[in-house]
Every structure is written in structure tokens, then in C-alpha cells.
Design a protein around this motif. Structure first.
Motif, PDB file in Angstrom:
ATOM      1  N   ASP A  25     -23.606 -16.300  59.938  1.00  0.00           N
ATOM      2  CA  ASP A  25     -23.492 -17.130  61.053  1.00  0.00           C
ATOM      3  C   ASP A  25     -24.470 -16.704  62.527  1.00  0.00           C
ATOM      4  OD1 ASP A  25     -22.118 -14.618  61.208  1.00  0.00           O
ATOM      5  OD2 ASP A  25     -20.770 -15.561  62.670  1.00  0.00           O
ATOM      6  N   LYS A  85     -26.198 -16.996  67.817  1.00  0.00           N
ATOM      7  CA  LYS A  85     -25.491 -17.722  67.017  1.00  0.00           C
ATOM      8  C   LYS A  85     -26.236 -18.772  66.095  1.00  0.00           C
ATOM      9  CE  LYS A  85     -21.134 -17.871  69.538  1.00  0.00           C
ATOM     10  NZ  LYS A  85     -20.460 -18.892  70.381  1.00  0.00           N
ATOM     11  N   LYS A  86     -26.151 -18.944  64.714  1.00  0.00           N
ATOM     12  CA  LYS A  86     -26.988 -19.715  64.042  1.00  0.00           C
ATOM     13  C   LYS A  86     -26.624 -21.100  64.666  1.00  0.00           C
ATOM     14  CE  LYS A  86     -28.354 -19.255  59.704  1.00  0.00           C
ATOM     15  NZ  LYS A  86     -28.179 -19.062  58.043  1.00  0.00           N
ATOM     16  N   LYS A  88     -27.674 -25.538  64.232  1.00  0.00           N
ATOM     17  CA  LYS A  88     -28.595 -26.524  63.705  1.00  0.00           C
ATOM     18  C   LYS A  88     -29.107 -27.215  64.634  1.00  0.00           C
ATOM     19  CE  LYS A  88     -27.938 -30.372  60.162  1.00  0.00           C
ATOM     20  NZ  LYS A  88     -28.784 -31.371  61.025  1.00  0.00           N
ATOM     21  N   ASP A 186     -23.341 -25.710  66.869  1.00  0.00           N
ATOM     22  CA  ASP A 186     -22.640 -24.435  66.219  1.00  0.00           C
ATOM     23  C   ASP A 186     -21.814 -24.732  64.781  1.00  0.00           C
ATOM     24  OD1 ASP A 186     -20.274 -24.916  67.515  1.00  0.00           O
ATOM     25  OD2 ASP A 186     -20.290 -23.357  68.768  1.00  0.00           O
ATOM     26  N   SER A 187     -21.185 -23.914  64.250  1.00  0.00           N
ATOM     27  CA  SER A 187     -20.297 -23.916  63.120  1.00  0.00           C
ATOM     28  C   SER A 187     -19.029 -24.778  63.557  1.00  0.00           C
ATOM     29  CB  SER A 187     -19.903 -22.761  62.405  1.00  0.00           C
ATOM     30  OG  SER A 187     -19.475 -21.896  63.383  1.00  0.00           O
ATOM     31  N   ASP A 188     -18.830 -24.816  64.439  1.00  0.00           N
ATOM     32  CA  ASP A 188     -17.338 -25.583  65.482  1.00  0.00           C
ATOM     33  C   ASP A 188     -17.875 -26.925  65.776  1.00  0.00           C
ATOM     34  OD1 ASP A 188     -15.799 -23.480  64.873  1.00  0.00           O
ATOM     35  OD2 ASP A 188     -16.560 -22.678  66.854  1.00  0.00           O
TER      36      ASP A 188
END
Ligand code: UDP
Length: 243
Positions: A25, A85-86, A88, A186-188
């Protein structure tokens, strides 16, 4: 935690991005000393530029976090690697302008330095082969670059960030003329500020003398690049580091 770089994921003009061992992540951003302008036509490498940019970016990301504006920034380590943080990434450059300069001055033949109230927000499509063209909301939706809700949140966040930044720069004797931001998801599914905020991506003038301290020194051969970036770092760190 000590984060370890693994594979190089991406190399851009001013940064390298690495994967992080054991943390899918996260990414690590390494800031390079290379400088490019005019869509890569003008190139140079300037010692210390990368470390000044990472230090300035770190201070600004930390400050914005205290003002309720989170970014991808997690930690900057002693080797000047920025753990983030990774995200997209959304392929849009969001430019905010408080005073006329650069491409806006050229496009509308307006006097440089004229105040813009309220600040302008502009979107550019990130595509080097096209020279990062200006893009309207309608074009962005048509090209499936983004949806309206995301475009609206980019613009809102950019103006919030501008409000916070225009609060601090005059306090340290600097005028924030314009700047560029990039965002990602982010992932969320949350839209977060990414990339960097540095003299490579902002126009900053000395409030008293009008001296240009940012990347325009490189673009237009206005003086020593590191000297300008160092002045920005010194001024900002007086306010943001000694607390
Ligand atoms: N900018 C940037 N990356 C780009 C284009 C612009 O960081 O690819 C920044 C630039 O440093 C300035 C602001 O965005 O602070 C507005 O740039 P402008 O549109 O005036 O274009 P320029 O004159 O830099 O070509």
C-alpha cells in the motif's frame, strides 16, 4: 518503521518511484537533481535541488495535515526518501493562480503580477506527448479522465490548499503566485493530494523585492537555482520547523 525500497515502478523527469518491501500500500519517492522545462526541451542537473525539494515538500505536506488536509505523505527518512501512500493517480494537473504569470500572462496578454481575485483553478490533462493541454470538465468526462464529482473535489481541495498556503507564505516574506497539484485515489476510494509541492511546481516571489526564487530561475536563466530554493527553504523552515 524502516521502509526498504524494492523495484523501481516509475521514473519521471524529477522523481523516481519505488515499491516498498512488504508494504503493497506504500511507495517511496526519490527526488532527483534533474530539472526540465518546456516539455523536456531544456534540461539540467543541479546539486542539492532534490534534497531541497523533498525538504520543502515535506514541510508543506506536514503543515497541510495539521490544517486538516491529508496527503499521501507518510514519512521522510534520514536518507531523504519520501514514503507515501500508494494512490491511483488522476492524470490531471490542477493549477491554482493568485497572480498573473507564466502561461496565463501569455494567453491573455495580462501584466505579470496582477492579482487574481478569487483565485483561478485550471485543469490540464497530463499527457507529455500532447504537451499537457488545458482540459475542460466536459472534455475530461468525454475522455473518461474523470467524473464530475471527482473534478469538483479536485477543485475544492485545490482552493482549500491555496487558502492554507496563502496563509503561511506571506508570513515568511514570500508571495505564492501560482502552483500545480496532483491528486490520486487511495485504497478507501478517497481523493488525496499526491506528488510534491516544491519550487519546481510553485511560483514564489520575494514579497519585498519581487525576486523570483522558483523554477523560473532555470526556465528563464534568472539566477542560481539552488540559491533561490535554499532561500525558500530557510524562510519556510523558520516558521514551520521551530515549534
Ligand atoms: N507547473 C508545473 N508543471 C507543469 C506545468 C506547470 O508544476 O507541467 C506549475 C508551474 O511551475 C507554475 C504553475 O504550475 O507554478 C502554472 O504554470 P503555467 O501554466 O503558467 O505554465 P508554465 O509557464 O510553467 O509553462
Amino acid at each position: 518503521v524502516n521502509y526498504q525500497k524494492s523495484d523501481l515502478i516509475y521514473e519521471g523527469k524529477a522523481k523516481k518511484v519505488f515499491a516498498v518491501t512488504g508494504h503493497s500500500d506504500l511507495i517511496i519517492q526519490e527526488f532527483k537533481n534533474s530539472l526540465t522545462a518546456f516539455n523536456g526541451e531544456k534540461k539540467a542537473s543541479v546539486d542539492k535541488k532534490g534534497q531541497l525539494n523533498i525538504s520543502i515538500s515535506t514541510m508543506l505536506f506536514k503543515y497541510l495535515a495539521t490544517r486538516g488536509i491529508p496527503s499521501h505523505w507518510v514519512k521522510t527518512d534520514e536518507n531523504l526518501n519520501m514514503v507515501c501512500k500508494k494512490l491511483k493517480m488522476i492524470p490531471v494537473e490542477v493549477v491554482v493562480r493568485n497572480f498573473v504569470a507564466g502561461s496565463l500572462k501569455k494567453k491573455f496578454n495580462k501584466p505579470e503580477g496582477e492579482p487574481i481575485q478569487p483565485a483561478l483553478v485550471e485543469l490540464y490533462f497530463k499527457a507529455d506527448d500532447l504537451g499537457d493541454p488545458f482540459i475542460s470538465d466536459e472534455q475530461a468526462k468525454w475522455l473518461k479522465v474523470s467524473d464530475q464529482a471527482t473534478l469538483d473535489s479536485l477543485k475544492k481541495l485545490a482552493l482549500q490548499i491555496n487558502k492554507e498556503l496563502t496563509e503561511i507564505f506571506p508570513k515568511v516574506g514570500l508571495k505564492l503566485v501560482d502552483f500545480k497539484l496532483e491528486f490520486g485515489i487511495d485504497s478507501d476510494g478517497k481523493v488525496l493530494l499526491g506528488d510534491e509541492i516544491s519550487p519546481d511546481t510553485c511560483r514564489l516571489w520575494d514579497l519585498k523585492t519581487g525576486e523570483k526564487l522558483d523554477k523560473d530561475r532555470f526556465r528563464y536563466d534568472l539566477g542560481d537555482v539552488v540559491e533561490g530554493y535554499q532561500k525558500i527553504f530557510d524562510k519556510l523552515s523558520k516558521l514551520l520547523e521551530e515549534k
